[in-house]
Design a protein around this motif. Structure first.
Motif, PDB file in Angstrom:
ATOM      1  N   ALA A 106      -4.275   8.032  -2.249  1.00  0.00           N
ATOM      2  CA  ALA A 106      -3.113   8.513  -2.946  1.00  0.00           C
ATOM      3  C   ALA A 106      -2.966   7.456  -4.287  1.00  0.00           C
ATOM      4  O   ALA A 106      -2.550   7.844  -5.395  1.00  0.00           O
ATOM      5  CB  ALA A 106      -1.841   8.832  -2.496  1.00  0.00           C
ATOM      6  N   LEU A 107      -3.088   6.162  -3.790  1.00  0.00           N
ATOM      7  CA  LEU A 107      -2.968   5.091  -4.704  1.00  0.00           C
ATOM      8  C   LEU A 107      -4.038   5.206  -5.829  1.00  0.00           C
ATOM      9  O   LEU A 107      -3.635   5.171  -6.958  1.00  0.00           O
ATOM     10  CB  LEU A 107      -3.240   3.600  -4.057  1.00  0.00           C
ATOM     11  N   GLN A 136       6.555   1.172   4.020  1.00  0.00           N
ATOM     12  CA  GLN A 136       5.637   1.549   5.186  1.00  0.00           C
ATOM     13  C   GLN A 136       4.571   0.742   5.465  1.00  0.00           C
ATOM     14  O   GLN A 136       3.561   0.390   5.094  1.00  0.00           O
ATOM     15  CB  GLN A 136       5.046   3.246   4.792  1.00  0.00           C
ATOM     16  N   GLN A 155      -4.179   6.146   9.055  1.00  0.00           N
ATOM     17  CA  GLN A 155      -3.060   5.909   8.508  1.00  0.00           C
ATOM     18  C   GLN A 155      -3.397   5.430   6.855  1.00  0.00           C
ATOM     19  O   GLN A 155      -2.749   5.812   5.937  1.00  0.00           O
ATOM     20  CB  GLN A 155      -1.973   4.896   8.967  1.00  0.00           C
ATOM     21  N   LEU A 205      -3.406   6.877   2.203  1.00  0.00           N
ATOM     22  CA  LEU A 205      -2.507   6.115   1.261  1.00  0.00           C
ATOM     23  C   LEU A 205      -3.439   5.387   0.047  1.00  0.00           C
ATOM     24  O   LEU A 205      -3.089   5.224  -0.980  1.00  0.00           O
ATOM     25  CB  LEU A 205      -1.737   4.993   2.140  1.00  0.00           C
ATOM     26  N   LEU A 245       0.851  -1.115  -0.202  1.00  0.00           N
ATOM     27  CA  LEU A 245       0.093  -0.018  -0.116  1.00  0.00           C
ATOM     28  C   LEU A 245       1.039   1.117   0.067  1.00  0.00           C
ATOM     29  O   LEU A 245       0.535   2.216  -0.775  1.00  0.00           O
ATOM     30  CB  LEU A 245      -1.063  -0.105   1.237  1.00  0.00           C
ATOM     31  N   LYS A 246       2.033   1.268   0.757  1.00  0.00           N
ATOM     32  CA  LYS A 246       2.894   2.375   0.833  1.00  0.00           C
ATOM     33  C   LYS A 246       4.195   1.490   0.883  1.00  0.00           C
ATOM     34  O   LYS A 246       4.462   1.121   1.783  1.00  0.00           O
ATOM     35  CB  LYS A 246       2.498   3.259   1.955  1.00  0.00           C
TER      36      LYS A 246
END
Length: 231
Positions: free
Chosen positions: A226-227, A200, A219, A223, A196-197
């Protein structure tokens, strides 16, 4: 089997979950396999979020992704979409994007387990998203055969997917027929496995207090968004 899973995380689930739901969505839809009749060369993008037991992190990511596309649809007033406007829907198909989530293990929670209580509470209270209809499901070879993106919440989950299902690829080429407008090249016959990140990991809130779930959701949301912005 998940013998290589993160030693800091026993599972992604709470042993007791809220079984009540006021959702209007189909309670059985998430328990179904991806349609075996779907062609590998169709233009759909199949996105699968993956964690250990599919009761904490991956369903949170899944429902954020659904909310992202529902909001996008509403903002664009796309009346032609085939999806429901309810973010609690257990499967979603907006503009040929299909989203679900899966488990890598049933060692800690059996398949068809509901989401964790704290996860339900945080998603409802903080984000107005109802995830009570979700039921955990194992990742299968049929999922792999249809997936475009397999998104692990940690690097270790990605490694397990690659080891268990060696037909995946890391060539940054998305499997679909057409219609992808992004940096990912379309047309390859194998799904991408990605974190996913990168570098991270998403901390496992399993059996922790509600603050841990709040932190986890906070959190995950940016993410996921953004993806999806990149697709």
């Amino acid at each position: 089997m998940i013998s290589n899973s993160n030693s800091n995380s026993n599972s992604d689930s709470d042993s007791n979950s809220n079984s009540n739901s006021n959702s209007d969505s189909d309670s059985n839809s998430n328990s179904k396999e991806l349609n075996e009749s779907e062609s590998k060369s169709d233009s759909k993008i199949y996105i699968i979020f993956i964690c250990t037991s599919n009761t904490c992190r991956s369903p949170i990511a899944e429902y954020f992704a659904k909310k992202y596309y529902i909001d996008k649809q509403l903002n664009s007033s796309s009346s032609s979409s085939s999806s429901s406007s309810n973010s609690s829907t257990c499967s979603i198909n907006i503009n040929n994007i299909i989203i679900c989530s899966r488990a890598l293990s049933n060692e800690y929670e059996p398949e068809n387990s509901p989401p964790s209580n704290h996860g339900i509470t945080i998603m409802q209270q903080e984000y107005n998203i109802d995830i009570t209809k979700h039921k955990s499901k194992m990742l299968t070879i049929n999922d792999i055969q249809h997936a475009s993106l397999l998104i692990g919440v940690t690097k270790n989950h990605c490694n397990i997917i690659k080891n268990k299902f060696p037909i995946t690829n890391n060539n940054n080429k998305l499997r679909l027929g057409s219609g992808l407008e992004s940096g990912l090249e379309s047309g390859l016959g194998l799904p991408i496995v990605m974190q996913l990140k990168i570098n991270q990991d998403i901390s496992d809130p399993w059996h922790q207090d509600i603050k841990s779930y709040k932190k986890c959701a906070a959190q995950i949301q940016p993410l996921v968004y953004a993806l999806l912005d990149s697709i």
